[in-house]
Design a protein around this motif. Structure first.
Motif, PDB file in Angstrom:
ATOM      1  N   ILE A  72       4.148  12.749  -1.798  1.00 25.24           N
ATOM      2  CA  ILE A  72       3.809  11.993  -0.742  1.00 25.24           C
ATOM      3  C   ILE A  72       2.557  11.015  -1.099  1.00 25.24           C
ATOM      4  O   ILE A  72       2.495   9.701  -0.526  1.00 25.24           O
ATOM      5  CB  ILE A  72       3.330  12.734   0.680  1.00 25.24           C
ATOM      6  CG1 ILE A  72       4.606  13.419   1.022  1.00 25.24           C
ATOM      7  CG2 ILE A  72       2.797  11.865   1.704  1.00 25.24           C
ATOM      8  CD1 ILE A  72       4.424  14.580   2.362  1.00 25.24           C
ATOM      9  N   ALA A  73       1.654  11.681  -1.876  1.00 26.53           N
ATOM     10  CA  ALA A  73       0.488  10.829  -2.332  1.00 26.53           C
ATOM     11  C   ALA A  73       0.880   9.836  -3.215  1.00 26.53           C
ATOM     12  O   ALA A  73       0.335   8.564  -3.058  1.00 26.53           O
ATOM     13  CB  ALA A  73      -0.474  12.061  -3.136  1.00 26.53           C
ATOM     14  N   SER A  74       1.697  10.026  -3.999  1.00 24.03           N
ATOM     15  CA  SER A  74       2.106   9.140  -5.292  1.00 24.03           C
ATOM     16  C   SER A  74       2.658   7.890  -4.455  1.00 24.03           C
ATOM     17  O   SER A  74       2.493   6.586  -4.590  1.00 24.03           O
ATOM     18  CB  SER A  74       3.180   9.539  -6.200  1.00 24.03           C
ATOM     19  OG  SER A  74       4.305  10.210  -5.420  1.00 24.03           O
ATOM     20  N   TYR A  75       3.571   8.288  -3.322  1.00 22.37           N
ATOM     21  CA  TYR A  75       4.321   7.197  -2.575  1.00 22.37           C
ATOM     22  C   TYR A  75       3.550   6.365  -1.847  1.00 22.37           C
ATOM     23  O   TYR A  75       3.384   5.243  -1.630  1.00 22.37           O
ATOM     24  CB  TYR A  75       5.479   7.872  -1.715  1.00 22.37           C
ATOM     25  CG  TYR A  75       6.137   6.871  -0.916  1.00 22.37           C
ATOM     26  CD1 TYR A  75       7.121   6.046  -1.228  1.00 22.37           C
ATOM     27  CD2 TYR A  75       5.677   6.835   0.637  1.00 22.37           C
ATOM     28  CE1 TYR A  75       7.621   5.185  -0.271  1.00 22.37           C
ATOM     29  CE2 TYR A  75       6.333   5.932   1.505  1.00 22.37           C
ATOM     30  CZ  TYR A  75       7.192   4.965   1.119  1.00 22.37           C
ATOM     31  OH  TYR A  75       7.810   4.331   2.057  1.00 22.37           O
ATOM     32  N   SER A  76       2.211   7.105  -1.236  1.00 18.00           N
ATOM     33  CA  SER A  76       1.498   6.175  -0.290  1.00 18.00           C
ATOM     34  C   SER A  76       0.554   5.445  -1.061  1.00 18.00           C
ATOM     35  O   SER A  76       0.351   4.289  -0.476  1.00 18.00           O
ATOM     36  CB  SER A  76       0.778   7.701   0.458  1.00 18.00           C
ATOM     37  OG  SER A  76       1.520   8.289   1.151  1.00 18.00           O
ATOM     38  N   ILE A  77       0.277   5.864  -2.176  1.00 19.71           N
ATOM     39  CA  ILE A  77      -0.750   5.095  -2.905  1.00 19.71           C
ATOM     40  C   ILE A  77       0.153   3.655  -3.319  1.00 19.71           C
ATOM     41  O   ILE A  77      -0.599   2.685  -3.231  1.00 19.71           O
ATOM     42  CB  ILE A  77      -1.268   5.760  -4.172  1.00 19.71           C
ATOM     43  CG1 ILE A  77      -2.256   6.694  -3.521  1.00 19.71           C
ATOM     44  CG2 ILE A  77      -2.123   4.876  -5.151  1.00 19.71           C
ATOM     45  CD1 ILE A  77      -2.486   8.035  -4.855  1.00 19.71           C
ATOM     46  N   ALA A  78       1.336   4.023  -3.921  1.00 18.03           N
ATOM     47  CA  ALA A  78       1.997   2.813  -4.245  1.00 18.03           C
ATOM     48  C   ALA A  78       2.357   1.844  -3.021  1.00 18.03           C
ATOM     49  O   ALA A  78       2.362   0.594  -2.979  1.00 18.03           O
ATOM     50  CB  ALA A  78       3.555   3.124  -4.714  1.00 18.03           C
ATOM     51  N   MET A  79       2.348   2.407  -1.779  1.00 14.04           N
ATOM     52  CA  MET A  79       2.498   1.668  -0.584  1.00 14.04           C
ATOM     53  C   MET A  79       1.295   0.752  -0.368  1.00 14.04           C
ATOM     54  O   MET A  79       1.289  -0.199   0.311  1.00 14.04           O
ATOM     55  CB  MET A  79       2.741   2.634   0.554  1.00 14.04           C
ATOM     56  CG  MET A  79       4.467   2.995   0.722  1.00 14.04           C
ATOM     57  SD  MET A  79       5.581   1.962   1.136  1.00 14.04           S
ATOM     58  CE  MET A  79       4.897   1.496   2.836  1.00 14.04           C
ATOM     59  N   SER A  80       0.237   1.271  -0.589  1.00 18.61           N
ATOM     60  CA  SER A  80      -1.013   0.698  -0.418  1.00 18.61           C
ATOM     61  C   SER A  80      -0.957  -0.805  -1.024  1.00 18.61           C
ATOM     62  O   SER A  80      -1.344  -1.812  -0.414  1.00 18.61           O
ATOM     63  CB  SER A  80      -2.306   1.683  -0.649  1.00 18.61           C
ATOM     64  OG  SER A  80      -2.311   1.511  -1.925  1.00 18.61           O
ATOM     65  N   LEU A  81      -0.608  -0.734  -2.117  1.00 12.91           N
ATOM     66  CA  LEU A  81      -0.249  -2.123  -2.763  1.00 12.91           C
ATOM     67  C   LEU A  81       0.766  -2.824  -2.323  1.00 12.91           C
ATOM     68  O   LEU A  81       0.581  -4.052  -2.294  1.00 12.91           O
ATOM     69  CB  LEU A  81      -0.286  -1.779  -4.348  1.00 12.91           C
ATOM     70  CG  LEU A  81      -0.035  -2.941  -5.219  1.00 12.91           C
ATOM     71  CD1 LEU A  81      -1.327  -3.945  -5.164  1.00 12.91           C
ATOM     72  CD2 LEU A  81       0.266  -2.815  -6.809  1.00 12.91           C
ATOM     73  N   PHE A  82       1.810  -2.100  -2.211  1.00 15.60           N
ATOM     74  CA  PHE A  82       3.114  -2.764  -1.718  1.00 15.60           C
ATOM     75  C   PHE A  82       2.623  -3.671  -0.260  1.00 15.60           C
ATOM     76  O   PHE A  82       3.100  -4.675  -0.017  1.00 15.60           O
ATOM     77  CB  PHE A  82       4.101  -1.884  -1.297  1.00 15.60           C
ATOM     78  CG  PHE A  82       5.163  -2.387  -0.386  1.00 15.60           C
ATOM     79  CD1 PHE A  82       6.164  -3.249  -0.677  1.00 15.60           C
ATOM     80  CD2 PHE A  82       5.012  -1.899   1.134  1.00 15.60           C
ATOM     81  CE1 PHE A  82       7.102  -3.627   0.317  1.00 15.60           C
ATOM     82  CE2 PHE A  82       5.982  -2.434   1.948  1.00 15.60           C
ATOM     83  CZ  PHE A  82       7.207  -3.279   1.503  1.00 15.60           C
ATOM     84  N   GLY A  83       1.808  -2.886   0.538  1.00 11.80           N
ATOM     85  CA  GLY A  83       1.295  -3.650   1.797  1.00 11.80           C
ATOM     86  C   GLY A  83       0.575  -5.005   1.565  1.00 11.80           C
ATOM     87  O   GLY A  83       0.704  -6.021   2.474  1.00 11.80           O
ATOM     88  N   ILE A  84      -0.079  -5.005   0.377  1.00  7.05           N
ATOM     89  CA  ILE A  84      -0.842  -6.286   0.387  1.00  7.05           C
ATOM     90  C   ILE A  84       0.365  -7.189  -0.316  1.00  7.05           C
ATOM     91  O   ILE A  84       0.179  -8.441   0.432  1.00  7.05           O
ATOM     92  CB  ILE A  84      -1.862  -5.913  -0.986  1.00  7.05           C
ATOM     93  CG1 ILE A  84      -2.826  -5.146  -0.536  1.00  7.05           C
ATOM     94  CG2 ILE A  84      -2.359  -7.292  -1.523  1.00  7.05           C
ATOM     95  CD1 ILE A  84      -3.634  -4.695  -1.505  1.00  7.05           C
ATOM     96  N   MET A  85       1.176  -6.957  -1.004  1.00 12.06           N
ATOM     97  CA  MET A  85       2.144  -7.844  -1.684  1.00 12.06           C
ATOM     98  C   MET A  85       3.010  -8.464  -0.321  1.00 12.06           C
ATOM     99  O   MET A  85       3.480  -9.611  -0.423  1.00 12.06           O
ATOM    100  CB  MET A  85       2.753  -7.316  -2.548  1.00 12.06           C
ATOM    101  CG  MET A  85       2.212  -6.907  -3.910  1.00 12.06           C
ATOM    102  SD  MET A  85       1.604  -8.648  -4.575  1.00 12.06           S
ATOM    103  CE  MET A  85       0.977  -7.874  -6.250  1.00 12.06           C
ATOM    104  N   GLU A  86       3.523  -7.474   0.538  1.00 10.87           N
ATOM    105  CA  GLU A  86       4.453  -7.610   1.439  1.00 10.87           C
ATOM    106  C   GLU A  86       4.061  -8.529   2.644  1.00 10.87           C
ATOM    107  O   GLU A  86       4.357  -9.366   3.367  1.00 10.87           O
ATOM    108  CB  GLU A  86       4.923  -6.482   2.352  1.00 10.87           C
ATOM    109  CG  GLU A  86       6.324  -6.667   3.186  1.00 10.87           C
ATOM    110  CD  GLU A  86       6.354  -5.735   4.135  1.00 10.87           C
ATOM    111  OE1 GLU A  86       7.518  -5.838   4.524  1.00 10.87           O
ATOM    112  OE2 GLU A  86       5.444  -4.921   4.450  1.00 10.87           O
ATOM    113  N   ARG A  87       2.394  -8.645   2.729  1.00 10.64           N
ATOM    114  CA  ARG A  87       1.753  -9.590   3.657  1.00 10.64           C
ATOM    115  C   ARG A  87       2.140 -10.989   3.158  1.00 10.64           C
ATOM    116  O   ARG A  87       2.243 -12.028   4.206  1.00 10.64           O
ATOM    117  CB  ARG A  87       0.344  -9.338   3.637  1.00 10.64           C
ATOM    118  CG  ARG A  87      -0.120  -8.128   4.618  1.00 10.64           C
ATOM    119  CD  ARG A  87      -1.642  -7.935   4.541  1.00 10.64           C
ATOM    120  NE  ARG A  87      -2.042  -7.087   5.658  1.00 10.64           N
ATOM    121  CZ  ARG A  87      -2.378  -7.293   6.938  1.00 10.64           C
ATOM    122  NH1 ARG A  87      -2.513  -8.364   7.314  1.00 10.64           N
ATOM    123  NH2 ARG A  87      -2.886  -6.175   7.561  1.00 10.64           N
TER     124      ARG A  87
END
Length: 457
Positions: A52-67
């Motif tokens: 879950i941690a590896s996915y969540s950290i990757a999602m934090s960068l994904f969130g920036i790009m998706e904006r």
């Protein structure tokens, strides 16, 4: 473009606004379920904390790009009205998504990415490779998200918002099916499994949106009379300030978490804020499409749009007040559904109470942003976001110094103050615009009268 456009004024009844808005609000609320599906799947891994941690950290960068991709929706729904503006918007979408993909590839497959995750995000050596592998899948989710948002903009501007709900429900059904296959075959052993489930869901939603969007595009007129969009630069002038404002907003959540880390009981403070903000985001999702009401109906019937916004804007605050001040929130919501208890439960309830100001401001910030979009004054949004960040950071530093054991409510109050400041700045600019328009009209009328008197004399 000005909101004082030459579009025909006509009355819009409340039922029309409601039927337009409900599918938008419902689809926004359903987004949270997609993340529940992924997290509940990853929680069944042999080592769920790491996965879950590896996915969540990757999602934090994904969130920036998706904006960068998501704001294509607002841009499209505001500017696309004919075949010419659609083609220009499609070209801009290709440029934006190509740039995002290039930057994502650099991060995912070069030492720059490893440095970003390890140094800036503090990822340990053990977690680094799993996080990067999860991001290598998530970066393609951004591309499908951008395609989805392009066609959703067309769908929204043509008032067929039910297709957003249909697309989201198809996405959730497909994600649930993939998750069931993954669990049945015991494949949950890595964070990228969650990323693949997300990718599958987003691809299906993009397909549904593009199929309906293309049908609508074919029905658009070749060139709409008096529609001012005929150059690609016009779209970028609208899009770029939105992008800057979105990227500025990204800095707020990590700043709040960093400052909460300085509090007396850092773990409780960060956790209670995370629990509370997840509830608030769910409630605010109801009003996250107020700007689309403004974009599509404000020029036709300002008074009705204002009345509708007043009614809808109160819903999150009323629900949050009930959750944070009655046993419904304590027993029915946080304790039994989310699963928090003891000190974390008490702190989460306290944090929720300080978010009431935030939920009151949020819909009106979106309302004001909608007006700025129809006026093509998106640059103002960058100023308001900067004001939000400055006010939030200042409030965080003052509160953490004066109430170091305050817990999660420090973050909630600081973020509420930040949004209040953003709303004040937006109202100031909109008020100045109104005054300037009145002065211009007065000057114009007096110049005409003066010229007429000179001719007559």
């Amino acid at each position: 473009m000005s909101d004082q456009s030459s579009e025909t004024k006509q009355s819009v009844n409340f039922k029309t606004l409601l039927f337009f808005f409900i599918p938008l609000g419902f689809s926004a609320s359903l987004v949270t379920i997609s993340h529940v599906i992924i997290n509940s799947t990853l929680a069944r891994a042999p080592n769920p904390a790491v996965v879950i941690a590896s996915y969540s950290i990757a999602m934090s960068l994904f969130g920036i790009m998706e904006r960068c991709a998501v704001i294509l929706r607002q841009t499209c729904s505001t500017l696309v009205r004919d075949q010419i503006s659609y083609r220009l918007m499609r070209n801009v979408t290709v440029y934006v998504l190509t740039a995002i993909l290039f930057l994502s590839l650099v991060i995912a497959y070069s030492p720059i990415g490893r440095s970003f995750f390890s140094i800036l995000l503090g990822v340990s050596d053990e977690m680094l490779q799993p996080t990067i592998e999860a991001y290598r899948v998530l970066m393609f989710v951004t591309i499908f998200s951008g395609i989805r948002c392009l066609y959703q903009g067309v769908i929204i501007s043509n008032l067929k918002t039910k297709w957003l709900t249909i697309g989201m429900m198809v996405r959730l059904a497909f994600m649930s099916f993939i998750a069931w296959i993954v669990l049945a075959n015991d494949w949950v052993n890595h964070g990228y499994v969650g990323a693949y489930i997300f990718l599958a869901g987003m691809a299906v939603e993009a397909l549904v949106s593009s199929l309906e969007g293309r049908i609508i595009v074919k029905e658009l007129p070749p060139k709409k009379e008096k529609h001012p969009i005929f150059q690609q630069s016009q779209i970028f002038r609208f899009y770029n300030p939105l992008l800057i404002a979105s990227l500025i907003a990204v800095s707020i959540p990590p700043t709040i978490n960093a400052v909460l880390g300085w509090s007396t009981k850092a773990e409780i403070a960060i956790a209670s804020f995370a629990v509370a903000i997840s509830v608030v985001h769910l409630l605010n999702s109801i009003t996250s499409y107020i700007h689309q009401i403004v974009i599509n109906f404000y020029k036709k019937d300002k008074k009705q749009v204002l009345h509708f916004t007043i009614i809808v804007s109160l819903l999150p605050s009323i629900l949050l007040t009930v959750l944070s001040y009655t046993p419904i929130g304590t027993w029915g919501g946080l304790e039994n559904i989310i699963g928090v208890s003891d000190e974390l439960l008490d702190q989460s309830i306290l944090t929720l109470r300080f978010f009431v100001i935030f939920t009151l401001c949020f819909p009106w910030v979106d309302f004001c942003n909608g007006i700025l979009m129809i006026r093509s004054q998106t640059k103002v949004m960058s100023f308001s976001q900067i004001g939000n960040v400055i006010a939030t950071v200042a409030a965080l530093l003052i509160l953490i110094y004066t109430v170091p054991n305050g817990g999660g409510f420090i973050g909630a109050l600081a973020q509420s103050i930040g949004f209040l400041m953003e709303l004040i700045i937006l109202l100031y600019f909109l008020n100045m615009k109104g005054k300037n328009a009145a002065i211009s009209l007065w000057l114009k009328n007096n110049i005409r009268r003066g010229g007429y008197r000179m001719i007559k004399g």
